[in-house]
Design an enzyme around this catalytic site. Sequence first.
Site, PDB file in Angstrom:
ATOM      1  N   SER A 123       0.820  -1.205   0.000  1.00 22.20           N
ATOM      2  CA  SER A 123       0.000   0.000   0.000  1.00 22.20           C
ATOM      3  C   SER A 123       0.856   1.258   0.000  1.00 22.20           C
ATOM      4  O   SER A 123       0.607   2.207  -0.762  1.00 22.20           O
ATOM      5  CB  SER A 123      -0.926   0.009   1.220  1.00 22.20           C
ATOM      6  OG  SER A 123      -1.852  -1.057   1.153  1.00 22.20           O
TER       7      SER A 123
ATOM      8  N   ARG B  57       1.578   4.215  -3.116  1.00 26.86           N
ATOM      9  CA  ARG B  57       1.373   5.635  -2.842  1.00 26.86           C
ATOM     10  C   ARG B  57       2.667   6.421  -3.010  1.00 26.86           C
ATOM     11  O   ARG B  57       2.661   7.554  -3.521  1.00 26.86           O
ATOM     12  CB  ARG B  57       0.790   5.812  -1.435  1.00 26.86           C
ATOM     13  CG  ARG B  57      -0.683   5.363  -1.356  1.00 26.86           C
ATOM     14  CD  ARG B  57      -1.096   5.032   0.082  1.00 26.86           C
ATOM     15  NE  ARG B  57      -2.515   4.742   0.203  1.00 26.86           N
ATOM     16  CZ  ARG B  57      -3.087   3.596  -0.138  1.00 26.86           C
ATOM     17  NH1 ARG B  57      -2.357   2.620  -0.655  1.00 26.86           N
ATOM     18  NH2 ARG B  57      -4.382   3.419   0.028  1.00 26.86           N
TER      19      ARG B  57
ATOM     20  N   SER C  31     -15.019   0.814  -1.105  1.00 28.78           N
ATOM     21  CA  SER C  31     -13.564   0.743  -1.232  1.00 28.78           C
ATOM     22  C   SER C  31     -12.928   2.012  -0.702  1.00 28.78           C
ATOM     23  O   SER C  31     -13.223   3.114  -1.200  1.00 28.78           O
ATOM     24  CB  SER C  31     -13.153   0.536  -2.696  1.00 28.78           C
ATOM     25  OG  SER C  31     -11.740   0.602  -2.829  1.00 28.78           O
TER      26      SER C  31
ATOM     27  N   ASP D  92      -8.089  -7.200   4.251  1.00 28.96           N
ATOM     28  CA  ASP D  92      -7.073  -8.039   3.627  1.00 28.96           C
ATOM     29  C   ASP D  92      -6.614  -9.177   4.535  1.00 28.96           C
ATOM     30  O   ASP D  92      -5.907 -10.084   4.090  1.00 28.96           O
ATOM     31  CB  ASP D  92      -5.872  -7.205   3.198  1.00 28.96           C
ATOM     32  CG  ASP D  92      -6.136  -6.429   1.912  1.00 28.96           C
ATOM     33  OD1 ASP D  92      -7.143  -6.728   1.239  1.00 28.96           O
ATOM     34  OD2 ASP D  92      -5.351  -5.526   1.582  1.00 28.96           O
TER      35      ASP D  92
ATOM     36  N   ARG E 192     -14.068 -12.554  -2.037  1.00 25.11           N
ATOM     37  CA  ARG E 192     -13.232 -13.308  -1.109  1.00 25.11           C
ATOM     38  C   ARG E 192     -14.032 -14.078  -0.056  1.00 25.11           C
ATOM     39  O   ARG E 192     -13.544 -15.082   0.466  1.00 25.11           O
ATOM     40  CB  ARG E 192     -12.217 -12.372  -0.440  1.00 25.11           C
ATOM     41  CG  ARG E 192     -11.042 -12.073  -1.346  1.00 25.11           C
ATOM     42  CD  ARG E 192      -9.957 -11.279  -0.661  1.00 25.11           C
ATOM     43  NE  ARG E 192      -8.787 -11.185  -1.524  1.00 25.11           N
ATOM     44  CZ  ARG E 192      -7.880 -10.226  -1.451  1.00 25.11           C
ATOM     45  NH1 ARG E 192      -8.026  -9.252  -0.562  1.00 25.11           N
ATOM     46  NH2 ARG E 192      -6.839 -10.216  -2.257  1.00 25.11           N
TER      47      ARG E 192
END
Length: 438
Positions: A22, A26, A166, A324, A355
């Site tokens: 992540s 970025r 999201s 996650d 998932r």
Amino acid sequence: MILKVKNISEIGGVVKAPPSKSYSHRAIILASLAKGTSKLYDMLYSEDTLASIRVCKALGAQINKTDEYLEVVGTGGKLHNSQNAPIDLANSGTTLRLMTSVSAISDNEVILTGDESLKTRPMGLLMAALHSLGVTTESLNDNEKAPILIKPGYLGGETNIYGNVSSQFISSILISSPLSKHGVTLYVLPEFKSRPYVNMTLDIMRKFGVKTLKGYYLKHDNCDKQHQSCRIDEFKVMKQEYISCDYTVEGDYSSASYLLALIAINGGKAKIKNLFRNSKQGDKAILDILQQMGAKIIRGEDYVEIGSNGQLKAIDVDLSNAPDLLITVAVLAAIAEGTTNITGVAHARVKETDRIDTTCRELEKLGCKLVEREDGMSITGGVTSGVVDSHGDHRLAMAFSLIGLKHDITITNGEVFDVSFPNFIESMAELGFELELV
């Protein structure tokens, strides 16, 4: 290819956690938008982050990998798409979502696309929110999914978006907003899931010189439930510049969850380096989860030590801020004693796969007793040997390999861990768990 266990020796030892995916995404994007040259240390070079490098290069950033760091000569916010064809992001949903907003800063049109899995990701909410900011986007298949055409022009102003689909939609608008014409005020409507990922975005934006004002208000004046359905979060980003800097990427708690779960399931002791106590990553919750399940956790400033006797107990856990971790926790639950209830992850249905569904179906192949729910699942410990499929999901392949500590397990399409953890096999081997692809 098939992923399976090659050998299990004495489990334990010392290993370095891989860099955060992540933060790597970025850092690449912000350095590309910044004025000046940035040096990014301890970068993750995975299939997903390479997609971010590709699109940033196409939009004008100069990016070169050295032995020590990734050097990024930024565009100063002046983007121009040099690629005539659609830009291929492969399977990187993060890149697609973050760069859809950023691409509107370009002075010419940008088309973002990817593989068949990426083309299933819903993008309508982000596209609608951007429309209120003067950004014109178009789904070329007319289904609110990639490939997406983004036209030049980003006025800014006010917009809102629901926070329960999201967090990357929110991060996308925030990252691009300082380079809009008038700045942006963004309202995140209830309920706000995966909030830590947005905190990570604000954290790295500060590192690159951009300030954000944030607050919230409640729809009901007499309501004190600050984290419930009546809260609306507000982010205000004035027009400003990103400034280059030298940045070191911290270790990834998501990827480290497999290393930690390895010890928790098998028993033993290990030290995982490059995991920071003050990290803003929501997946740091894996430490509390493992502790509740019976493992012993010591938190250092930049490392975590874990000890376990291999006897895990069921828990109730809300993963709304750490989706996650879903598959890792599901596998832990399938081995633990009792029934674990996992809630808060309805938004995990729009990841690389649904998932919740794929995790349940693959656990059932191993004889696991479970109940699937819209926002999670209940899993009663107990699995057998068997064959499962990754469905092209890197997290499923890595998490299900842990069942190999207790039972024979074969994972088809098991090579997909390259998406987020290219050195997965090597890192697990450092702790005595040897896997192979055949």
